[in-house]
Design a protein around this motif. Structure first.
Motif: not given
Length: 556
Positions: A85-87, A91-94, A260-261, A412-414
């Motif tokens: 949920a936090v991730a 990653n959705g802020f952009v 999905g993240i 990659l997400t990091g």
């Protein structure tokens, strides 16, 4: 040839739009307010559909397979989903703040040319997962058809063994694929109502199955009290071995949704306002996934009590078939409606989660020739052409690689989240994301940001010994330390890459940090009467540069 390519170019939907170029079209341009229709409840509906599905239902099965009991498995799921949920929000802020999707997001992280690396990785995942979820959808269709004509379950199989699938299952897959095709015509900004309706349908169905199973069994079933007897796996009693097993369970829970993240901005760019995605996703992401995992394990446990000869029926389509075969006409009706609900659920995860996602990413790869719709159909075509049922029934090596892909996606997400929130302090210069030239602050070195590459590799390499050992058909005698590192794949890779990325950008800061456009070049924050005019007819330098650079025919 040039005439054919001209005819294949993405056409404008109305005269107010700019023509598609090798770097921009209407589907990857920062979205104007008129196309941002997802409120908080839209995100709730989206995650209800993508959470309450066959994959989510069977989440706990793999954790019981490593020796955890039901409650240890559920604790691992809860912790893992809280991290998810936090991730997801991070990653959705952009997308929520600048209204660009995954393909454009990575242009400022990796560079305008370097962005193709993560883009191709995500396109591959969309295609493969579309095919895999297609098979699950076909299994649900089989239940619906079998509820109408029970003889469908015993339909004579005319396919050779090499096909890797029986005739009735293939019919189910093809029917499900046919149902999906016209739904890809619906643009993502119109998903709001289908999300809400679909989520209500699947929630009522799964809750009804949960209550029915508890009432029929008169309790939680034998799997809750004695899982090792049913699963055949020796239980882990305690100590460090239990701790590492639960750590693996947490990491694998995150790994199940890590793709999905990765591309959350593809969805959050449709948010009506930046805050629409925050609280809704922080709550619904863990709640939906935890509840469906609990429903799945309890219903499976109860079914083991009243259908002991059937074994553990983890997949809901196997359970529904057993219910119909052991019940009467009422059971057939119940299985029909439950099967329809799971068909809806699989549509909910496969259309927005894989087809549309693949379409968005492909439109970022070749925006002059592919939009979301064309990309979605391309994803669907390749997804079924790879014969995904063979991937599920053949060698386990491919599935192991696929399930272990968090080794690459965590780092990659990091890199992505740390770059936007820490390095850039949430400030972007939108116009420069569409400039494939040295005039862009995101051009870096020949179009590639080597800071991102080094950071990503720093998070991946410690996980590689464990990854290679896990996919190797023969034992490798790997030291326990490397195995433990691999067990932490997604969270460890995320932290390592994010840390290295922050350090590199502190020591070697890129140009243009903190810069934003002086004007609303794309009509992103205030609706413009004519997007083409506001984008390409103004006299300010950024707009002129975007026009010249984006239409330049560069080899791709």
């Amino acid at each position: 040839m040039s005439t054919l390519l001209k005819r294949l170019e993405v056409k404008r939907e109305d005269e107010s739009e700019a023509e598609a170029t090798p770097w921009i079209n209407r589907d990857i341009v920062p979205l104007p307010p008129s196309r941002r229709t997802w409120g908080a409840w839209s995100f709730v509906g989206y995650w209800m559909l993508t959470g309450f599905n066959i994959s989510g239902w069977t989440t706990a099965s793999s954790l019981l397979g490593i020796g955890l009991n039901v409650w240890q498995a559920m604790v691992s799921v809860i912790i893992g989903q809280l991290i998810v949920a936090v991730a997801v929000v991070g990653n959705g802020f952009v997308g929520a703040e600048w209204h660009v999707g995954f393909p454009v997001y990575n242009r400022f992280v990796w560079g305008v040319f370097g962005s193709f690396f993560p883009l191709l990785m995500r396109i591959l995942l969309s295609i493969v997962w579309y095919g895999v979820q297609l098979v699950f959808g076909g299994k649900s269709v089989k239940i619906v058809i079998g509820a109408i004509w029970p003889s469908f379950y015993t339909l004579h199989n005319t396919l050779p063994e090499s096909a890797g699938i029986e005739l009735n299952d293939l019919i189910g897959v093809l029917v499900f694929a046919a149902i999906c095709l016209p739904l890809m015509l619906v643009p993502p900004e119109k998903f709001r109502v289908p999300f809400v309706v679909g989520s209500v349908i699947i929630l009522i169905t799964t809750f009804s199955m949960f209550v029915w199973a508890l009432a029929k069994e008169g309790g939680g079933g034998p799997l809750l009290s004695n899982p090792s007897e049913l699963s055949g796996v020796e239980p882990i009693s305690g100590g460090s071995k239990l701790g590492w097993a639960m750590a693996y369970g947490i990491s694998s829970t995150i790994g199940g949704i890590c793709s999905g993240i990765l591309n959350q901005s593809d969805y959050t760019r449709f948010a009506t306002h930046p805050g629409a995605q925050i609280v809704s996703q922080l709550v619904i992401v863990p709640v939906s996934s935890i509840v469906v995992a609990l429903f799945g394990v309890v219903v499976t446990s109860c079914a083991a009590g009243f259908y002991p000869e059937e074994g553990l029926l983890w997949a809901p389509y196997d359970l529904l078939q057993a219910i119909q075969l052991n019940g009467g006409p009422g059971a057939r009706a119940a299985c029909f409606f439950a099967g329809c609900a799971f068909v809806v659920s699989q549509i909910g995860i496969n259309i927005p989660g894989n087809a549309v996602s693949g379409g968005i990413d492909l439109s970022g790869l070749l925006p002059k020739y592919l939009n979301i719709r064309r990309g979605a159909y391309f994803t669907a075509a390749i997804g079924i052409a790879i014969c995904p049922w063979k991937l599920l029934t053949g060698s386990s090596v491919f599935l192991t690689v696929l399930s272990s892909f968090s080794v690459f996606l965590g780092p990659l997400t990091g890199v992505m989240i740390s770059d936007y929130l820490w390095v850039r302090k949430s400030k972007l210069r939108l116009s420069h994301l569409y400039m494939p030239s040295s005039q862009s602050i995101y051009y870096y070195t020949y179009g590639v940001n080597f800071r991102a590459l080094v950071s990503w590799v720093s998070g991946v390499w410690p996980l590689m010994p464990g990854f290679i050992a896990s996919v190797s058909p023969n034992p490798m005698g790997l030291a326990d330390g490397w195995t433990y590192v691999y067990d932490l794949a997604w969270p460890l890779g995320f932290v390592l890459s994010a840390t290295v990325h922050i350090i590199l950008n502190t020591v070697f800061p890129p140009v243009g940090l903190g810069e934003v456009d002086d004007d609303d070049v794309f009509g992103t924050f205030a609706e413009k009467a004519e997007l083409a005019e506001t984008t390409f007819s103004k006299s300010d330098s950024d707009t002129d540069i975007v026009k010249r650079a984006s239409v330049h025919e560069l080899p791709l």
